[in-house]
Scaffold this motif. Structure first.
Motif, mmCIF file in Angstrom:
data_model
loop_
_atom_site.group_PDB
_atom_site.id
_atom_site.type_symbol
_atom_site.label_atom_id
_atom_site.label_comp_id
_atom_site.label_asym_id
_atom_site.label_seq_id
_atom_site.Cartn_x
_atom_site.Cartn_y
_atom_site.Cartn_z
ATOM 1 N N SER A 1 0.830 -1.205 0.000
ATOM 2 C CA SER A 1 0.000 0.000 0.000
ATOM 3 C C SER A 1 0.862 1.252 0.000
ATOM 4 O O SER A 1 2.079 1.189 0.203
ATOM 5 C CB SER A 1 -0.927 0.006 1.223
ATOM 6 N N ALA A 2 0.220 2.384 -0.224
ATOM 7 C CA ALA A 2 0.907 3.677 -0.230
ATOM 8 C C ALA A 2 0.008 4.712 0.426
ATOM 9 O O ALA A 2 -1.226 4.607 0.359
ATOM 10 C CB ALA A 2 1.255 4.102 -1.654
ATOM 11 N N PHE A 3 0.623 5.714 1.061
ATOM 12 C CA PHE A 3 -0.103 6.785 1.736
ATOM 13 C C PHE A 3 0.195 8.084 0.991
ATOM 14 O O PHE A 3 1.316 8.591 1.035
ATOM 15 C CB PHE A 3 0.346 6.877 3.192
ATOM 16 N N LEU A 4 -0.804 8.629 0.294
ATOM 17 C CA LEU A 4 -0.603 9.769 -0.597
ATOM 18 C C LEU A 4 -0.974 11.069 0.113
ATOM 19 O O LEU A 4 -2.101 11.559 0.009
ATOM 20 C CB LEU A 4 -1.439 9.608 -1.871
ATOM 21 N N MET A 5 -0.011 11.645 0.825
ATOM 22 C CA MET A 5 -0.235 12.907 1.518
ATOM 23 C C MET A 5 0.735 13.993 1.048
ATOM 24 O O MET A 5 0.319 15.077 0.648
ATOM 25 C CB MET A 5 -0.108 12.742 3.038
ATOM 26 N N THR A 6 2.043 13.726 1.088
ATOM 27 C CA THR A 6 3.050 14.749 0.809
ATOM 28 C C THR A 6 2.947 15.281 -0.618
ATOM 29 O O THR A 6 2.660 14.529 -1.555
ATOM 30 C CB THR A 6 4.454 14.175 1.053
ATOM 31 N N GLU A 7 3.212 16.584 -0.782
ATOM 32 C CA GLU A 7 3.089 17.244 -2.086
ATOM 33 C C GLU A 7 4.366 18.020 -2.413
ATOM 34 O O GLU A 7 5.150 18.356 -1.526
ATOM 35 C CB GLU A 7 1.885 18.192 -2.069
#
Length: 389
Positions: A124-130
């Protein structure tokens, strides 16, 4: 809280598995272009962990999470090599994502996504940082730029993400975006053509499959029932994940530095120079002594923070303090191990060089030291003002 005999026995079995089965794979050539283990290698090791009964040890057979203090014992043992956490399915970001889904997800989302994660079949991956160039969220999630808007029975997401660990090859994603109500989180199946990899940079660390991708999200349509929790509460959910995730990093990297200390000690007790073995030279022996002290301090700090989280407290302050103290102490430990081993310490002959690189990155991810100190200083000021009132 006393750690049960059952958990201590499981921890012993995890350690035995890591030492006997995983250590021999540390130089396995199956690596991607960024030096991370391939999914083929990870799945092979997870099959062996499953057969040995040590896969996902921090999750009970009924799907519930063990206490943080129990988890600390298990994750430290699995972390004796970075490959061990992958083999035992205790690695980031999956461990933190499982925790978040279990605590925030609807019964339907838990039933759909968690079994494949618990079984080690899905990454899985956690897509927060931009990207900072866009003024996006990093250590300050409130700067979130990625947007989501309701469109009938779906939400439509647009934006850019970066440093998304493990995205390439992941089959489950947690996407964070901002709506009129505030921040939101969604569970999505991957890959999705609306999420494109723009770039995967080479980074100092190389222990996590899939790298740290930069992504473009264009009109990603997500069914409304795949929202985690409620619209507008995404920042609260982020803390549900991030506080224990910071601590989990400390657990795993404590194990890795304990192993680096073992290797450096063995080297110093065998290598002779200037008429005696290296450890008998104060300049070397004192570094290993300092390491022993620091490793013990880290273990105590982790246990203290885990105890706070086990009371049900979110533990934001405690996890920040622990992350700073442990990451900085382990950086010293890893550096001392490299120094003790001299030229050998900077080669790939042992994992000491790998551990040094990974710990250097650890000081940044899940909030760099400076951000945590700034947050703690703000709390000190608030507490002072309260005391003066």
């Amino acid at each position: 809280m006393t750690i049960s005999a059952e958990v201590l026995d499981l921890a012993d079995r995890v350690e035995a598995f890591v030492r006997e089965v995983v250590f021999p794979h540390e130089h396995d050539p199956r690596r991607d272009a960024h030096g991370a283990p391939t999914d083929a290698l990870v799945q092979e090791l997870r099959d062996k962990a499953r057969a040995a009964g040590v896969l996902t040890p921090h999750i009970r057979p009924d799907g519930s999470h063990r206490s943080q203090r129990e988890t600390a014992v298990l994750l430290t043992r699995s972390g004796l090599t970075p490959l061990g956490s992958l083999a035992c399915n205790t690695n980031a970001p999956d461990e933190g994502n499982m925790y978040l889904i279990a605590h925030v997800g609807s019964p339907e989302l838990k039933a759909r996504f968690l079994p494949q994660m618990h079984d080690g079949r899905a990454r899985s991956a956690f897509l927060m940082t931009e990207p900072w160039e866009d003024g996006g969220a990093g250590a300050d999630p409130s700067m979130l730029k990625t947007t989501c808007r309701r469109d009938g029975n779906h939400w439509v997401v647009n934006g850019r993400k970066c440093f998304i660990t493990g995205f390439e090859g992941a089959t489950i994603g947690i996407v964070m975006a901002r709506a009129e109500e505030g921040a939101c989180m969604f569970l999505v199946d991957l890959p999705d053509p609306a999420i494109r990899i723009k770039h995967i940079p080479n980074t100092i660390d190389s222990s996590m499959p899939g790298g740290h991708a930069t992504l473009a999200i264009e009109n990603l349509r997500i069914p409304a029932d795949q929202m985690l929790g409620k619209a507008g509460e995404g920042f609260k959910y982020a803390q549900v994940r991030l506080s224990p995730a910071r601590l989990s990093h400390c657990m795993r990297w404590l194990g890795a530095c304990q192993r680096a200390q073992e290797i450096a000690t063995d080297y110093a007790c065998r290598r002779e120079a200037f008429g005696k073995v290296l450890i008998d030279h104060e300049g070397v022996g004192f570094k290993l002594a300092e390491n022993k002290i620091l490793l013990q301090q880290c273990e105590l700090m982790i246990d203290w923070c885990a105890g706070v989280l086990d009371t049900g407290d979110l533990g934001t302050v405690e996890s920040s303090m622990t992350k700073v103290a442990v990451s900085e102490a382990l950086m010293t430990v890893a550096d001392n191990c490299v120094q003790v081993m001299g030229g050998t310490g900077v080669t790939g002959k042992t994992i000491v060089e790998t551990v040094f690189r990974e710990i250097r990155a650890f000081r940044i991810y899940d909030g760099p030291t400076e951000v945590h100190k700034w947050s703690l200083a703000k709390k000190i000021k608030r507490d002072w003002k309260t005391a003066q009132a």
